[in-house]
Design a protein around this motif. Structure first.
Motif, PDB file in Angstrom:
ATOM      1  N   GLN A 201     -66.915  49.854 -29.522  1.00 29.44           N
ATOM      2  CA  GLN A 201     -65.837  48.954 -29.103  1.00 29.44           C
ATOM      3  C   GLN A 201     -65.055  49.557 -27.933  1.00 29.44           C
ATOM      4  O   GLN A 201     -64.702  48.856 -26.985  1.00 29.44           O
TER       5      GLN A 201
ATOM      6  N   ARG B 205     -67.137  49.149 -24.837  1.00 26.76           N
ATOM      7  CA  ARG B 205     -67.097  47.771 -24.304  1.00 26.76           C
ATOM      8  C   ARG B 205     -65.823  47.546 -23.517  1.00 26.76           C
ATOM      9  O   ARG B 205     -65.841  46.950 -22.436  1.00 26.76           O
TER      10      ARG B 205
ATOM     11  N   ARG C 232     -66.161  49.295 -20.287  1.00 24.07           N
ATOM     12  CA  ARG C 232     -67.153  48.615 -19.440  1.00 24.07           C
ATOM     13  C   ARG C 232     -66.568  47.344 -18.818  1.00 24.07           C
ATOM     14  O   ARG C 232     -66.825  47.056 -17.646  1.00 24.07           O
ATOM     15  N   ARG C 233     -65.806  46.613 -19.596  1.00 27.86           N
ATOM     16  CA  ARG C 233     -65.188  45.408 -19.027  1.00 27.86           C
ATOM     17  C   ARG C 233     -64.236  45.792 -17.898  1.00 27.86           C
ATOM     18  O   ARG C 233     -64.190  45.138 -16.858  1.00 27.86           O
TER      19      ARG C 233
ATOM     20  N   LYS D 159     -64.407  44.612 -13.838  1.00 25.32           N
ATOM     21  CA  LYS D 159     -63.292  44.003 -13.100  1.00 25.32           C
ATOM     22  C   LYS D 159     -62.898  44.904 -11.924  1.00 25.32           C
ATOM     23  O   LYS D 159     -62.537  44.419 -10.854  1.00 25.32           O
TER      24      LYS D 159
ATOM     25  N   LEU E 107     -70.674  42.913 -23.830  1.00 26.86           N
ATOM     26  CA  LEU E 107     -69.281  42.905 -23.362  1.00 26.86           C
ATOM     27  C   LEU E 107     -68.286  42.214 -24.287  1.00 26.86           C
ATOM     28  O   LEU E 107     -67.077  42.397 -24.149  1.00 26.86           O
ATOM     29  N   CYS E 108     -68.764  41.383 -25.214  1.00 25.64           N
ATOM     30  CA  CYS E 108     -67.824  40.595 -26.014  1.00 25.64           C
ATOM     31  C   CYS E 108     -67.572  41.228 -27.371  1.00 25.64           C
ATOM     32  O   CYS E 108     -68.461  41.814 -27.972  1.00 25.64           O
ATOM     33  N   ASP E 109     -66.344  41.081 -27.846  1.00 22.30           N
ATOM     34  CA  ASP E 109     -65.958  41.555 -29.172  1.00 22.30           C
ATOM     35  C   ASP E 109     -64.685  40.816 -29.577  1.00 22.30           C
ATOM     36  O   ASP E 109     -64.249  39.904 -28.875  1.00 22.30           O
ATOM     37  N   PRO E 110     -64.069  41.195 -30.695  1.00 22.21           N
ATOM     38  CA  PRO E 110     -62.888  40.436 -31.134  1.00 22.21           C
ATOM     39  C   PRO E 110     -61.760  40.410 -30.096  1.00 22.21           C
ATOM     40  O   PRO E 110     -60.867  39.567 -30.188  1.00 22.21           O
ATOM     41  N   GLY E 111     -61.809  41.284 -29.112  1.00 26.89           N
ATOM     42  CA  GLY E 111     -60.768  41.310 -28.090  1.00 26.89           C
ATOM     43  C   GLY E 111     -61.016  40.382 -26.923  1.00 26.89           C
ATOM     44  O   GLY E 111     -60.209  40.336 -25.997  1.00 26.89           O
ATOM     45  N   THR E 112     -62.139  39.660 -26.931  1.00 25.72           N
ATOM     46  CA  THR E 112     -62.466  38.827 -25.771  1.00 25.72           C
ATOM     47  C   THR E 112     -62.745  37.388 -26.192  1.00 25.72           C
ATOM     48  O   THR E 112     -63.841  37.083 -26.651  1.00 25.72           O
TER      49      THR E 112
ATOM     50  N   ARG F  60     -56.997  40.095 -15.100  1.00 26.15           N
ATOM     51  CA  ARG F  60     -56.937  39.244 -16.295  1.00 26.15           C
ATOM     52  C   ARG F  60     -57.484  37.857 -15.978  1.00 26.15           C
ATOM     53  O   ARG F  60     -56.805  36.844 -16.088  1.00 26.15           O
ATOM     54  N   SER F  61     -58.721  37.848 -15.573  1.00 19.57           N
ATOM     55  CA  SER F  61     -59.364  36.605 -15.176  1.00 19.57           C
ATOM     56  C   SER F  61     -60.680  36.489 -15.929  1.00 19.57           C
ATOM     57  O   SER F  61     -61.232  37.481 -16.398  1.00 19.57           O
ATOM     58  N   ALA F  62     -61.165  35.289 -16.036  1.00 18.06           N
ATOM     59  CA  ALA F  62     -62.381  35.042 -16.808  1.00 18.06           C
ATOM     60  C   ALA F  62     -63.624  35.460 -16.030  1.00 18.06           C
ATOM     61  O   ALA F  62     -63.635  35.482 -14.799  1.00 18.06           O
ATOM     62  N   THR F  63     -64.648  35.822 -16.790  1.00 21.08           N
ATOM     63  CA  THR F  63     -65.981  36.039 -16.229  1.00 21.08           C
ATOM     64  C   THR F  63     -66.862  34.910 -16.749  1.00 21.08           C
ATOM     65  O   THR F  63     -66.942  34.694 -17.961  1.00 21.08           O
TER      66      THR F  63
END
Lengths: 289, 189, 362
Positions: free
Chosen positions: A12, A15, A18-19, A23, B57-62, B119-122
């Motif tokens: 986690q 990730r 990485r995000r 950006k 890249l995705c998890d509960p935070g996204t 803070r923008s979408a991908t």
């Protein structure tokens, strides 16, 4: 260390880093906040670079770590060992063989390729910090592209000293938008910031990641009548004779004797291996420093 | 939840995610470069590449937005099970996935804030064709220029004009992907 | 002939081996056990748990042993370990009103329901070295009493009944967590309190002291200080109710501070709050004072420019692990940067000298 995940960090956390890296690449020179984790080494000792490297490493990578241009400085040794243990990756001292290079304070002399990633350890990512201590204020200044303060500072240097009195961490403007701190590299390295490799900057304590994609436009701030100048000691390397490398000055005795040697130890070694000999150098022997 | 939802994830998450991230990073750093990825078998209509990107890249935070046909029970279950990402409307999305027509219009997604343009979408854009021909791309990450088969150019130009705000795109097709950050200048060829 | 310094790796290994030897000290002296540290150096253990943000007395004791008693080093060990732990969920807010108090005092009322309980305190000890402790084998016994049944009510509740103390807005929203998200300023109170409770005791103490000496003085009274064990409960969605997962000892300090009132509000007392793991009352009181000082904006007070009022200054510098890392990193080689400065200063001096010579010639 087998109790820990590959490359130490949990998935986690990786990730999240990485995000932030993606950006950062999409907004070159902009400092992306990230939830830096406490690492098993102190803040200020490369935790930002280590987290970025951990998020990038794959088992097939060959990893190189330099501090002050040298592979054998103690902290470089310590970080290299950390990833040998936690990621099981191959390591090297040869710039050309490395796929990821983590660095503190230098860009290698040998031009990097498209297949390489350079990860910088960053102490203070904010180029405006020493002009304005408040993060709230500097964030505003970046958003408004308000960089007058920086130009005033550089200009005051010129009026006082006749030259810009910044020798390292020399500020740059990226793609005509964000002013960025290239980390405390000597300004000699600034022209190399436009390169083929991906450059990632990690500041652990300050919780920021920023990046330069390959071939990104990076301009060292200057004035028309006082153009930026990349400087180095006016010598050749005493070991390998290089006239184009950044040099360390080594004090030899009490009588002021000194010699100048390449700060990039791998560059110096490979030149000597190719037969170059400096004024005080001995012919190269395999296995000898 | 269908048993299908439990399948198609990474079998060796830390290594597969690391390899996939490197591919996505190379793509984002070098707009127009096409990369291959592997490791995910998501339910239709998601492509393997879109699945890999989301697992990586995705998890509960996204928060994730599923656009159009991607918003089906099989995909919802799969994403919930494998990533834990909350499914949301486009206005709250950190990631959105769908075909180009389903993702439009671009105006509804978070574009970032002046002080926090990150803070923008991908957007993960599912394409039928992804090849190195078509629109001319220049900008950071590109030595001179490259060509890439984009679904259109005007929307990308409008996005780039908002810089430093804007959306970033991952273009997926089968097991291949390319990326188009907001910095890339796009011209029809 | 110059040979570049090599062998960093061996030097590091040797240094660490020496460190281990020094840690053990004279082998003729019995080795300290982790249990001894946990039981007999419990205030140190508490500090390490509080600033390490991890409630585990055994690990904290181990860290103190490993760090040779350097508490900041021990906190660092705990933090680095903590960050690798998976997060299963969040507990419900603890109910300090239901605390089993070992200590509970109020400076604002002579007596109150529940009474004044001194508990195991250094207060009123005469600070005379006790040479009896140098001899071994002492097992003191303290007299015991039956605990008062039922919960000990908060002193603040009495002021609350009369409307004399400012009401805090209730909220069920999830508080931010600076260990999971980057710090964003301005910070809300919950985030400030989190930063303060894990902040360096010395730093928080000095800031609090500065407010007492007039740098944003806020006239604090210790409304109540309580130390004791509270139950930690976790909601289990599958069960539909909360279960108790353990117990932690906490120190809670609520201060009552003067407030003059405003055109729209009648005069009222305001609050400062401190809550810290373990018996850590110096820290909890200091935290309450700094919390109160940082609330100047929401309470419509004047910015006096005092350090304790500067949220960014306080929050960005309270963490001793960040501070010590960055401070000590200047031990690392910086010779590349220094070389660049050296060349610059030489160049500027040459130019200045050249200019002076030129002027003299003219």
């Amino acid at each position: 260390m087998s109790d820990y995940n590959f490359a130490y960090l949990d998935e986690q956390t990786k990730r999240m880093i990485r995000r932030a890296i993606l950006k950062a690449l999409a907004i070159p020179g902009y400092q992306v906040p990230f939830a830096s984790r406490e690492m098993p080494m102190p803040y200020g000792w490369g935790t930002g670079g280590v987290q970025v490297s951990a998020a990038c490493l794959t088992p097939g990578d060959t990893f190189k770590v330099i501090d002050q241009g040298a592979d054998d400085t103690t902290n470089a040794v310590s970080i290299r060992k950390f990833f040998e243990k936690t990621a099981g990756v191959a390591t090297t001292e040869e710039t050309a063989r490395a796929s990821i290079i983590q660095t503190r304070h230098r860009i290698p002399e040998e031009p990097l390729t498209e297949d390489q990633i350079l990860v910088y350890q960053v102490p203070i990512p904010e180029p405006l910090r020493f002009l304005e201590p408040s993060e709230v204020e500097t964030r505003k200044m970046h958003s408004l592209e308000e960089y007058g303060l920086m130009h005033v500072k550089l200009y005051e240097d010129i009026s006082q000293h006749g030259a810009i009195a910044t020798a390292y961490a020399y500020p740059v403007k990226v793609e005509g938008r964000y002013v960025m701190d290239p980390s405390p590299i000597p300004k000699f390295d600034n022209p190399k910031l436009r390169m083929a490799a991906i450059q990632l900057f990690g500041a652990g304590r300050e919780q920021r990641i920023y990046a330069l994609p390959p071939y990104c436009e990076v301009v060292s701030l200057d004035f028309e009548d006082h153009p930026f100048e990349a400087t180095r000691a006016d010598h050749d390397c005493d070991l390998c004779g290089a006239s184009d490398s950044y040099l360390d000055e080594v004090i030899m005795d009490d009588a002021g004797g000194r010699m100048f040697v390449c700060s990039d130890t791998d560059y110096c070694r490979s030149r000597r291996a190719a037969g170059h000999v400096g004024a005080q150098g001995a012919p190269y022997e395999e296995g000898r420093p | 939840m269908e048993a299908l939802a439990l399948q198609g994830g990474f079998s060796d998450a830390s290594v597969e995610a690391a390899l996939a991230f490197r591919a996505v990073m190379r793509a984002m750093a070098r707009p127009g470069t096409v990369e291959h990825v592997a490791g995910a078998v998501p339910p239709a209509p998601l492509s393997a590449a879109a699945g890999v990107v989301m697992l990586t890249l995705c998890d509960p935070g996204t928060p994730v937005h599923l656009a159009g046909e991607a918003d089906c029970a099989a995909v919802r279950d799969w994403i919930t099970f494998h990533t834990g990402a909350p499914l949301v409307g486009r206005e709250r999305a950190a990631f959105a996935v769908g075909t180009w027509p389903d993702l439009l219009p671009l105006e509804g997604y978070p574009m970032g804030l002046a002080e926090y343009p990150d803070r923008s979408a991908t957007l993960i854009v599912e394409l039928n064709v992804l090849e190195a021909r078509g629109a001319r791309l220049t900008g950071p990450g590109i030595a001179r220029e490259v060509a890439l088969s984009l679904p259109e150019t005007v929307a990308f130009q409008a996005n780039a004009a908002r810089y430093p705000l804007g959306l970033d795109f991952v273009l997926t097709c089968g097991d291949r992907l390319a990326a188009l950050p907001r910095t890339t200048r796009v011209e029809a060829n | 002939m110059y040979v570049a310094v090599k062998g960093g790796e061996r030097a590091i290994d040797n240094a660490h081996a020496w460190l281990a030897e020094e840690r053990r000290g004279d082998p003729a002296v019995t080795e300290l056990s982790v249990a001894q540290i946990r039981e007999q150096l419990s205030i140190a253990v508490n500090r390490v748990m509080a600033e390490g943000s991890l409630y585990d007395p055994d690990l904290a004791a181990l860290a103190i042993k490993q760090a040779r008693g350097d508490l900041i080093e021990a906190i660092f060990l705990i933090r680095a370990y903590r960050t690798t732990l998976p997060r299963f969920g969040a507990s419900l807010p603890v109910d300090t009103g239901a605390m089993r108090c070992d200590r509970r005092i109020s400076a604002t009322f002579k007596d109150a329901p529940g009474g004044q309980v001194l508990g195991p305190t250094f207060d009123y000890t005469h600070r005379l070295l006790d040479f009896k402790l140098a001899a071994e084998g002492e097992t003191p016994h303290a007299p015991t009493a039956t605990p008062t049944p039922g919960p000990t009510p908060h002193i603040m509740g009495y002021l609350d009944c009369e409307g004399l103390i400012q009401q805090e807005p209730e909220s069920d929203s999830t508080p931010p967590d600076l260990t999971r998200e980057p710090m964003e300023l301005p910070a809300d109170r919950a985030l400030r309190l989190q930063a303060l409770t894990r902040g360096d005791e010395g730093f928080i103490l000095s800031l609090a002291y500065s407010t007492q000496r007039g740098y944003a003085r806020n006239h604090a009274f210790v409304g109540e200080l309580r130390i004791g064990a509270v139950a930690v409960e976790m909601g289990i969605p599958e069960l539909g109710f909360a279960i108790e997962i353990g117990e932690v000892v906490l120190t809670e300090c609520e201060t009552v501070n003067q407030f003059k009132g405003s055109k729209t509000e009648p005069p009222q007392f305001t609050r400062g709050y401190g809550l810290v793991f373990g018996q850590t009352e110096r820290k909890a009181i200091a935290m309450a004072l700094v919390d109160r000082a940082l609330r100047w904006k929401e309470l419509g007070e004047e910015d006096q420019g005092a350090p304790a009022q500067d949220e960014e200054f306080v929050l960005m510098h309270a963490d001793n692990i960040q501070a010590t890392g960055f401070l000590e990193h200047i031990k690392l080689p910086h010779y590349v940067d220094f070389q660049s400065e050296l060349e610059l200063v030489r160049k500027l001096r040459r130019e200045a000298e050249g200019f002076a010579t030129q002027e003299a010639a003219e």
